[in-house]
Enzyme design. Structure first.
Site, PDB file in Angstrom:
ATOM      1  N   ARG A  61       0.651  -1.048   0.369  1.00  0.00           N
ATOM      2  CA  ARG A  61       0.373   0.564  -0.137  1.00  0.00           C
ATOM      3  C   ARG A  61       1.096   0.900   0.065  1.00  0.00           C
ATOM      4  O   ARG A  61       1.830   1.350   0.522  1.00  0.00           O
ATOM      5  CB  ARG A  61      -1.289   0.339   1.629  1.00  0.00           C
ATOM      6  CG  ARG A  61      -1.617  -1.253   1.090  1.00  0.00           C
ATOM      7  CD  ARG A  61      -2.620  -1.199   2.962  1.00  0.00           C
ATOM      8  NE  ARG A  61      -3.514  -1.833   2.825  1.00  0.00           N
ATOM      9  CZ  ARG A  61      -3.439  -3.249   3.278  1.00  0.00           C
ATOM     10  NH1 ARG A  61      -1.898  -3.594   3.979  1.00  0.00           N
ATOM     11  NH2 ARG A  61      -3.573  -4.436   3.385  1.00  0.00           N
TER      12      ARG A  61
ATOM     13  N   LYS B  39      -1.627  -2.687   8.083  1.00  0.00           N
ATOM     14  CA  LYS B  39      -2.842  -1.984   8.904  1.00  0.00           C
ATOM     15  C   LYS B  39      -2.898  -2.790  10.480  1.00  0.00           C
ATOM     16  O   LYS B  39      -2.093  -3.925  10.651  1.00  0.00           O
ATOM     17  CB  LYS B  39      -4.081  -2.286   8.052  1.00  0.00           C
ATOM     18  CG  LYS B  39      -4.706  -1.376   7.310  1.00  0.00           C
ATOM     19  CD  LYS B  39      -5.729  -2.393   6.116  1.00  0.00           C
ATOM     20  CE  LYS B  39      -6.311  -1.516   4.952  1.00  0.00           C
ATOM     21  NZ  LYS B  39      -7.607  -0.700   4.951  1.00  0.00           N
TER      22      LYS B  39
ATOM     23  N   HIS C  15      -2.687   3.074  -5.519  1.00  0.00           N
ATOM     24  CA  HIS C  15      -3.592   1.436  -4.835  1.00  0.00           C
ATOM     25  C   HIS C  15      -3.581   0.300  -6.644  1.00  0.00           C
ATOM     26  O   HIS C  15      -3.810  -0.656  -6.099  1.00  0.00           O
ATOM     27  CB  HIS C  15      -5.030   2.121  -4.628  1.00  0.00           C
ATOM     28  CG  HIS C  15      -4.853   1.144  -3.500  1.00  0.00           C
ATOM     29  ND1 HIS C  15      -4.070   0.611  -2.392  1.00  0.00           N
ATOM     30  CD2 HIS C  15      -6.018   0.332  -3.307  1.00  0.00           C
ATOM     31  CE1 HIS C  15      -4.965  -0.317  -1.698  1.00  0.00           C
ATOM     32  NE2 HIS C  15      -5.694  -1.499  -2.138  1.00  0.00           N
TER      33      HIS C  15
ATOM     34  N   ARG D 189      -1.256  -1.885  -6.778  1.00  0.00           N
ATOM     35  CA  ARG D 189      -0.688  -2.932  -6.125  1.00  0.00           C
ATOM     36  C   ARG D 189      -2.248  -3.701  -6.324  1.00  0.00           C
ATOM     37  O   ARG D 189      -2.130  -5.106  -6.540  1.00  0.00           O
ATOM     38  CB  ARG D 189      -1.336  -2.354  -4.266  1.00  0.00           C
ATOM     39  CG  ARG D 189      -2.009  -3.357  -3.389  1.00  0.00           C
ATOM     40  CD  ARG D 189      -2.223  -2.947  -2.161  1.00  0.00           C
ATOM     41  NE  ARG D 189      -2.392  -3.556  -1.415  1.00  0.00           N
ATOM     42  CZ  ARG D 189      -2.524  -4.755  -0.030  1.00  0.00           C
ATOM     43  NH1 ARG D 189      -0.857  -5.009  -0.788  1.00  0.00           N
ATOM     44  NH2 ARG D 189      -3.049  -5.635   0.870  1.00  0.00           N
TER      45      ARG D 189
ATOM     46  N   HIS E 164      -3.718  -9.144   3.898  1.00  0.00           N
ATOM     47  CA  HIS E 164      -4.952  -9.281   4.168  1.00  0.00           C
ATOM     48  C   HIS E 164      -5.602 -10.256   5.514  1.00  0.00           C
ATOM     49  O   HIS E 164      -4.942 -10.306   6.000  1.00  0.00           O
ATOM     50  CB  HIS E 164      -6.109 -10.197   3.522  1.00  0.00           C
ATOM     51  CG  HIS E 164      -5.741  -8.815   2.057  1.00  0.00           C
ATOM     52  ND1 HIS E 164      -5.942  -9.245   0.311  1.00  0.00           N
ATOM     53  CD2 HIS E 164      -5.987  -7.440   1.709  1.00  0.00           C
ATOM     54  CE1 HIS E 164      -6.304  -8.404  -0.109  1.00  0.00           C
ATOM     55  NE2 HIS E 164      -5.845  -7.502  -0.001  1.00  0.00           N
TER      56      HIS E 164
ATOM     57  N   TYR F 239     -10.070 -10.955  -5.777  1.00  0.00           N
ATOM     58  CA  TYR F 239      -9.100 -10.820  -6.967  1.00  0.00           C
ATOM     59  C   TYR F 239      -9.179 -11.835  -7.787  1.00  0.00           C
ATOM     60  O   TYR F 239      -8.714 -11.700  -8.935  1.00  0.00           O
ATOM     61  CB  TYR F 239      -7.528 -11.127  -6.866  1.00  0.00           C
ATOM     62  CG  TYR F 239      -7.383 -10.021  -6.093  1.00  0.00           C
ATOM     63  CD1 TYR F 239      -6.926  -8.587  -6.465  1.00  0.00           C
ATOM     64  CD2 TYR F 239      -7.240  -9.467  -4.698  1.00  0.00           C
ATOM     65  CE1 TYR F 239      -7.083  -7.532  -6.018  1.00  0.00           C
ATOM     66  CE2 TYR F 239      -6.765  -8.557  -4.187  1.00  0.00           C
ATOM     67  CZ  TYR F 239      -6.646  -6.987  -4.557  1.00  0.00           C
ATOM     68  OH  TYR F 239      -5.764  -5.683  -4.160  1.00  0.00           O
TER      69      TYR F 239
END
Length: 300
Positions: free
Chosen positions: A155, A178, A246, A249, A272, A281
């Protein structure tokens, strides 16, 4: 002035370890909701009084946000309204000591499917951004940052959060994502070479506790600067408006999946929390295949 929205933000930052961006967005939503309730109920709102919020109150609040009030407020889109409702629900759950928030079905939001760009376009985009820089070290920096997004699936915030401690580079890179979760991503030789070239050109010492990627004045590079540069470059190259940092990515993930990458491995590479986030995806890859089919099949 400290109130329930402020206390909620402290809880998110210290106990839930949410990012500063999430904390800022959720606190703003909580402040708007408290201001609405103060006017709606005609009384001061504290944490205890939030326990009596009902679905009708949520419906009235969301209606006021979607319709908009005043000349400068155009109202929220369904997607923005859904995000607002999610933040308010989290606020109410906190106020109820993690109890359930009132049940209220928000607006339906069509889940968008990311659209990747081709490998050639990804490299061309990074090259265009780098070439428009007057200072050679700035061009080297931009090239390295964008290759990290496409070559390692970072990211933009993760790339810009890297510190000088990442040097010297090896075959892998430790990335903080994150909720401060760390993961290890492999570095392609081209990506590693780009970062090392930048590190050799930057006019400031890259100390271990300082940002790796620097702005022109020596501070940390801003994500906004990168986004503006990508926006200009995509216009010159005729790429879609959806070609953002983004999107690089997204392209990383889609191209790996198209080459047979395992979903679980891809989940680890992207950082994730759940596999459901990675499964989008598979839709991207299917959408790409349909585009190829429509463009190539003589009867399509």
């Amino acid at each position: 002035m400290q109130g329930p929205a402020f206390e909620f933000s402290i809880y998110l930052a210290q106990q839930r370890r949410r990012s500063i961006h999430t904390v800022r967005a959720y606190r703003s939503a909580a402040e708007r909701f408290v201001a609405f309730l103060t006017d709606h109920w005609g009384a001061v709102v504290d944490r205890a009084s939030l326990a009596r919020v009902e679905a009708a109150d949520l419906r009235a609040y969301l209606a006021s946000r979607v319709v908009g009030v005043g000349e400068r407020t155009k109202g929220l889109s369904n997607a923005s309204a859904a995000r607002e409702l999610s933040a308010v629900r989290a606020f109410l759950a906190w106020a109820n000591d993690e109890g359930a928030a009132p049940t209220f079905k928000g607006p339906r939001v069509k889940k968008g499917v990311p659209r990747p760009i081709s490998p050639l376009d990804a490299v061309a985009l990074a090259a265009e951004v780098a070439e428009e820089s007057e200072e050679p070290w700035v061009g080297a920096r931009d090239w390295a940052v964008l290759l990290l997004l496409y070559g390692a699936g970072l990211r933009i915030g993760e790339a810009l959060a890297l510190a000088g401690a990442a040097l010297p580079l090896g075959e892998t890179l430790v990335v903080t994502g994150k909720r401060t979760k760390t993961r290890i991503v492999p570095l392609l030789p081209e990506v590693r070479a780009a970062i090392e070239d930048y590190a050799g050109r930057v006019p400031w010492p890259l100390e271990r506790d300082q940002p790796l990627f620097r702005g022109v004045r020596g501070g940390g590079l801003s994500a906004g600067v990168v986004r503006v540069k990508v926006q200009r470059a995509r216009g010159k190259l005729g790429l879609s408006d959806r070609t953002t940092p983004h999107a690089l990515r997204h392209s990383f993930a889609t191209h790996l999946l198209g080459r047979g990458a395992d979903l679980r491995a891809l989940q680890e590479l992207l950082g994730h929390a759940s596999l459901s986030s990675t499964q989008v995806y598979t839709q991207v890859d299917a959408a790409h295949l349909m585009d190829v089919y429509r463009n190539a099949h003589p009867r399509a």
